[in-house]
Design an enzyme around this catalytic site. Structure first.
Site, mmCIF file in Angstrom:
data_model
loop_
_atom_site.group_PDB
_atom_site.id
_atom_site.type_symbol
_atom_site.label_atom_id
_atom_site.label_comp_id
_atom_site.label_asym_id
_atom_site.label_seq_id
_atom_site.Cartn_x
_atom_site.Cartn_y
_atom_site.Cartn_z
ATOM 1 N N ASP B 16 0.864 -1.186 0.000
ATOM 2 C CA ASP B 16 0.000 0.000 0.000
ATOM 3 C C ASP B 16 0.898 1.233 0.000
ATOM 4 O O ASP B 16 1.589 1.493 0.999
ATOM 5 C CB ASP B 16 -0.890 -0.026 1.244
ATOM 6 C CG ASP B 16 -1.930 1.072 1.233
ATOM 7 O OD1 ASP B 16 -2.783 1.085 2.137
ATOM 8 O OD2 ASP B 16 -1.904 1.927 0.318
ATOM 9 N N ASP B 112 -2.716 2.392 -6.230
ATOM 10 C CA ASP B 112 -1.653 2.443 -5.229
ATOM 11 C C ASP B 112 -1.624 1.215 -4.311
ATOM 12 O O ASP B 112 -0.961 1.244 -3.281
ATOM 13 C CB ASP B 112 -1.775 3.723 -4.393
ATOM 14 C CG ASP B 112 -3.069 3.780 -3.592
ATOM 15 O OD1 ASP B 112 -3.156 4.609 -2.663
ATOM 16 O OD2 ASP B 112 -3.986 2.999 -3.903
ATOM 17 N N GLU B 113 -2.329 0.165 -4.672
ATOM 18 C CA GLU B 113 -2.308 -1.059 -3.859
ATOM 19 C C GLU B 113 -2.205 -2.278 -4.758
ATOM 20 O O GLU B 113 -2.877 -2.335 -5.800
ATOM 21 C CB GLU B 113 -3.605 -1.198 -3.045
ATOM 22 C CG GLU B 113 -3.829 -0.156 -1.975
ATOM 23 C CD GLU B 113 -5.164 -0.386 -1.286
ATOM 24 O OE1 GLU B 113 -5.951 0.574 -1.221
ATOM 25 O OE2 GLU B 113 -5.420 -1.509 -0.815
#
Lengths: 83, 424
Positions: B16, B112-113
């Site tokens: 993350d 973003d993960e």
């Protein structure tokens, strides 16, 4: 705060085996020395590949753009530090 | 909690990125570091939503969904930065390359993960913690020291995502099945991925407030209340297992869409057409590059939404615009809207079958669309536009010769439902 510039500039750059590093550039008659390249990313505009160099001269932040198709540079953005 | 029976031991990482957009801007511009910054789509309009903020702003109380005005009231020193979607997308692709050097099993969850299944590759790094540290080092080396991530290591994706959020920024948390009982007693039920605002009120009414409460709730009762499939998945989640996905997922996306929130209220029909046309062309360009066409067009202006079916599937932005506008123009929509969207569904592969009965005008239009596509592929998406996007020299001069705000791409505007498109 960053200001959009989008003006052509003259750049002195070094080419190593794996990367291009802008070292100095001239804008409005003044020469700026790049102290550090902080970020590099690429985009495409049609077939042209654009390299965006985020750099600092120790005081100001600049975003320089190299068009790999035309081999021209421009100053995209400027965040001026205290004068 | 012992490992569930009949489960093959696996190890997942959940990576993350910390305050992703804001961190990248601070990495690029050192003058922004250690200061509160908020990422916005446009600097005009206090009602604009702040899409992301730095940790400095979060410590001052910023929460997702706040407007610029609300954020400024909370954090007067905050600096608003217009987002750079190209930078974020490029970084996302670079991160995926980093992850794929650790394992080929990378499941991109969002920009973003990502989840990484390192079961078969962690031995190359002498264990999962070393594999995670390797990723952190690579990120720092390639993107910069200011770019950090929090990584959770666990036997399932659900657990890995849960624990990656326990330490931010720059965290690394590793749990095994032995740790789950203690962890679940302290985990609010909403913290489990997949349990949001719709499910949690019902769970609370059942006195399920923590993950441990969910674990203890009988599976048969969950299935009676939520249905056989949802109930079973909730039961699995209560035991730290990943919910079962649909089998045979479609390789094609369900839809391709773009949405946009304008910096000012749109009050004229001419401006409404410009916004709709721009969104339609964005959708069409994406579909054309992916070799897709669609037969259903849905368009919306704030509270007004219409759907129309096309006689022939298309990826021509102008045809998408015309069919959407034909419906919207006759449906009263409230002027002064700011949010608009265009979605094409009924997706199929290929560029569509030509009609045997195509008129000369139709053939001409098809040829024109192909040539416009070639020009855009060569010189850029906005090199050639329809006349309705033109404006008077007076209007342009009034804006200091800068492009019309509707030319600026929306931050994170592209929405993809199922498939992941090829890297750009």
């Amino acid at each position: 705060m960053s200001e959009i510039i989008e003006e052509p500039i003259e750049v002195l750059a070094s080419f190593s085996a794996t990367q291009v590093i802008p070292r100095r550039f001239r804008w409005h008659g003044r020469t700026y020395t790049v102290e550090r390249v902080t970020f590099v990313h690429t985009t495409r505009d049609g077939r042209s590949k654009l390299f965006h160099f985020s750099v600092t001269d120790g005081i100001n932040y600049f975003k320089l753009c190299l068009n790999a198709e035309t081999l021209t540079w421009r100053l995209s953005e400027l965040d001026a530090g205290p004068s | 909690m012992p490992a569930p029976p009949n489960t093959r031991p696996r190890v997942f990482l959940h990576v993350d990125m910390n305050a992703y957009f804001a961190t990248l801007e601070q990495q690029a511009n050192p003058r922004l570091r250690n200061t509160p910054i908020g990422i916005v789509g446009s600097l005009t309009g206090g009602r604009s939503v702040v899409v992301a903020a730095s940790y400095e702003a979060k410590r001052a109380g910023f929460e997702n969904g706040m407007t610029m005005t609300e954020t400024k009231a909370l954090c007067p020193d905050i600096q608003f930065i217009v987002g750079d979607p190209d930078k974020y997308r490029w970084t996302h692709n670079t991160l995926t390359d980093i992850f794929e050097r650790v394992t080929p099993s990378v499941d991109v969850f969002s920009i973003d993960e990502s989840f990484l299944d390192i079961t078969g590759s962690m031995h190359l790094f002498h264990g999962p913690r070393n594999a995670a540290q390797h990723i952190k080092r690579d990120i720092r080396h390639i993107l910069g020291d200011h770019v950090t991530c929090s990584i959770g290591i666990a036997p399932t994706k659900l657990l890995a995502k849960l624990v990656s959020g326990l330490k931010k920024p720059d965290g690394l948390v590793h749990i095994t099945w032995d740790d789950i009982s203690t962890l679940f007693r302290q985990t609010p039920i909403e913290a489990l991925c997949g349990i949001g605002r719709r499910l949690s009120p019902t769970l609370h009414r059942l006195r399920i407030h923590t993950a441990a409460d969910l674990c203890a709730y009988p599976r048969t009762e969950l299935q009676k209340i939520f249905g056989p499939r949802m109930g079973y998945n909730l039961h699995r989640m209560g035991h730290g297992l990943d919910p079962l996905l649909h089998t045979h997922p479609s390789p094609l996306p369900q839809s391709v869409s773009h949405t946009y929130t304008t910096p000012h209220d749109v009050v004229t029909t001419a401006d409404a057409k410009k916004v709709l046309y721009k969104l339609s062309e964005q959708v069409g360009n994406r579909m054309r590059r992916a070799g897709l066409t669609g037969s259903r067009v849905a368009a919306s202006f704030e509270h007004t939404a219409v759907t129309t079916h096309l006689p022939r599937p298309t990826n021509d932005g102008y045809r998408i615009f015309r069919s959407a506008w034909a419906r919207l123009a006759i449906t009263p929509f409230r002027s002064g809207f700011r949010h608009a969207g265009v979605m094409v569904s009924g997706i199929r592969q290929g560029h569509g079958q030509r009609s045997l009965f195509q008129s000369p005008r139709g053939k001409h239009e098809e040829f024109l669309t192909q040539q416009i596509g070639k020009i855009r592929d060569r010189y850029g998406d906005w090199t050639i536009l329809r006349g309705l996007f033109l404006e008077s020299p007076t209007d342009r001069t009034a804006r200091g010769n800068r492009p019309h705000p509707y030319f600026l791409p929306p931050v994170g505007g592209f929405v993809e439902r199922t498939a992941r498109f090829e890297k750009t």
